[in-house]
Design a protein around this motif. Structure first.
Motif, PDB file in Angstrom:
ATOM      1  N   GLY A  43      41.383 -44.588  17.821  1.00 40.66           N
ATOM      2  CA  GLY A  43      41.499 -42.979  17.519  1.00 40.66           C
ATOM      3  C   GLY A  43      40.740 -42.432  16.643  1.00 40.66           C
ATOM      4  N   ALA A  44      39.688 -43.073  16.205  1.00 39.22           N
ATOM      5  CA  ALA A  44      38.680 -42.421  15.122  1.00 39.22           C
ATOM      6  C   ALA A  44      38.068 -41.133  15.669  1.00 39.22           C
ATOM      7  CB  ALA A  44      37.865 -43.154  15.049  1.00 39.22           C
ATOM      8  N   VAL A  46      39.560 -38.822  16.646  1.00 42.20           N
ATOM      9  CA  VAL A  46      40.676 -37.440  16.413  1.00 42.20           C
ATOM     10  C   VAL A  46      40.096 -36.932  14.982  1.00 42.20           C
ATOM     11  CG1 VAL A  46      43.078 -37.065  16.203  1.00 42.20           C
ATOM     12  CG2 VAL A  46      42.613 -38.818  17.768  1.00 42.20           C
ATOM     13  N   THR A  47      39.917 -37.637  14.283  1.00 36.85           N
ATOM     14  CA  THR A  47      39.752 -37.094  12.564  1.00 36.85           C
ATOM     15  C   THR A  47      38.232 -37.046  12.291  1.00 36.85           C
ATOM     16  OG1 THR A  47      40.095 -39.225  11.752  1.00 36.85           O
ATOM     17  CG2 THR A  47      41.901 -38.059  12.078  1.00 36.85           C
ATOM     18  N   ASN A  48      37.285 -37.698  12.948  1.00 34.29           N
ATOM     19  CA  ASN A  48      36.098 -37.692  12.442  1.00 34.29           C
ATOM     20  C   ASN A  48      35.193 -36.254  12.359  1.00 34.29           C
ATOM     21  OD1 ASN A  48      35.819 -40.187  12.196  1.00 34.29           O
ATOM     22  ND2 ASN A  48      34.478 -40.788  14.092  1.00 34.29           N
ATOM     23  N   LEU A  55      43.047 -32.831   8.290  1.00 32.82           N
ATOM     24  CA  LEU A  55      43.663 -33.857   8.658  1.00 32.82           C
ATOM     25  C   LEU A  55      45.260 -33.901   8.672  1.00 32.82           C
ATOM     26  CD1 LEU A  55      41.879 -36.659   6.394  1.00 32.82           C
ATOM     27  CD2 LEU A  55      41.514 -36.127   8.766  1.00 32.82           C
ATOM     28  N   GLY A  80      38.991 -39.618   6.695  1.00 34.84           N
ATOM     29  CA  GLY A  80      39.454 -39.505   8.244  1.00 34.84           C
ATOM     30  C   GLY A  80      39.592 -40.757   8.790  1.00 34.84           C
ATOM     31  N   GLN A  81      38.688 -41.774   8.771  1.00 33.38           N
ATOM     32  CA  GLN A  81      38.936 -42.920   9.392  1.00 33.38           C
ATOM     33  C   GLN A  81      40.382 -43.800   9.226  1.00 33.38           C
ATOM     34  OE1 GLN A  81      37.086 -44.362  11.893  1.00 33.38           O
ATOM     35  NE2 GLN A  81      38.732 -45.802  12.292  1.00 33.38           N
ATOM     36  N   ALA A  84      43.288 -42.003  10.721  1.00 34.96           N
ATOM     37  CA  ALA A  84      43.134 -42.363  12.274  1.00 34.96           C
ATOM     38  C   ALA A  84      43.682 -43.770  12.583  1.00 34.96           C
ATOM     39  CB  ALA A  84      41.728 -42.100  12.709  1.00 34.96           C
ATOM     40  N   ASP A  85      43.281 -44.630  11.675  1.00 37.27           N
ATOM     41  CA  ASP A  85      43.578 -46.093  11.852  1.00 37.27           C
ATOM     42  C   ASP A  85      45.118 -46.236  11.593  1.00 37.27           C
ATOM     43  OD1 ASP A  85      41.197 -46.806  12.339  1.00 37.27           O
ATOM     44  OD2 ASP A  85      40.755 -47.519  10.381  1.00 37.27           O
ATOM     45  N   ALA A  87      47.360 -43.789  12.327  1.00 36.87           N
ATOM     46  CA  ALA A  87      48.174 -42.971  12.955  1.00 36.87           C
ATOM     47  C   ALA A  87      49.099 -43.755  13.835  1.00 36.87           C
ATOM     48  CB  ALA A  87      47.183 -42.051  13.871  1.00 36.87           C
TER      49      ALA A  87
END
Length: 137
Positions: A43-44, A46-48, A55, A80-81, A84-85, A87
């Motif tokens: 899901g990276a 999503v926030t990259n 965020l 961000g990563q 995402a990790d 989430a």
């Protein structure tokens, strides 16, 4: 009559320890390689490229990430990563019932084997120390 004592040389003890150590490292490497090769992007996407303010996190988390960015501990992409990790996702920890059953059967088999061998050795030690138990009628 007692069973003869068998002594393992230091050389063969070292070889046993080395084999176990190699098997442990091979197992860890294979497990890591399989997990990494089958992992998706988590899901990276999503926030990259999003700033800390964008965020999907609570204000307290946002403040903590911003202070870490300000102190140079992480950059915005890393933050961000991490978000995402962490989430929630329905496929995050998939469990295959067949693999779970196979693992359980393997563990039960292994523990049964260890128990049986340990009990046999325990009887041999008792017999060697105290002699064979004769049943008198």
């Amino acid at each position: 009559m007692t069973a003869p004592r068998v002594r393992q040389s230091g050389r063969s003890q070292f070889a046993d320890a080395l084999v176990i150590l190699v098997l442990l490292f091979v197992t860890m490497f294979v497990t890591t390689w399989i997990v990494e090769s089958t992992a998706d992007d988590g899901g990276a996407g999503v926030t990259n490229g999003k700033s800390i303010e964008q965020l999907p996190i609570s204000p307290a988390e946002r403040e903590q990430y911003q202070s870490m960015v300000d102190e140079g501990m992480v950059d915005e992409e890393t933050a961000g990563q991490q978000v995402a990790d962490n989430a929630p996702a329905s496929d995050k920890y998939p469990i295959n019932p067949w693999v779970l059953l196979g693992t359980a059967l393997l563990l039960v088999g292994y523990l049964g084997f260890v128990y049986r061998m340990s009990f046999k050795e325990y009887r041999d030690v008792i017999e060697e120390k105290f002699g064979r138990k004769d049943v008198q009628s």
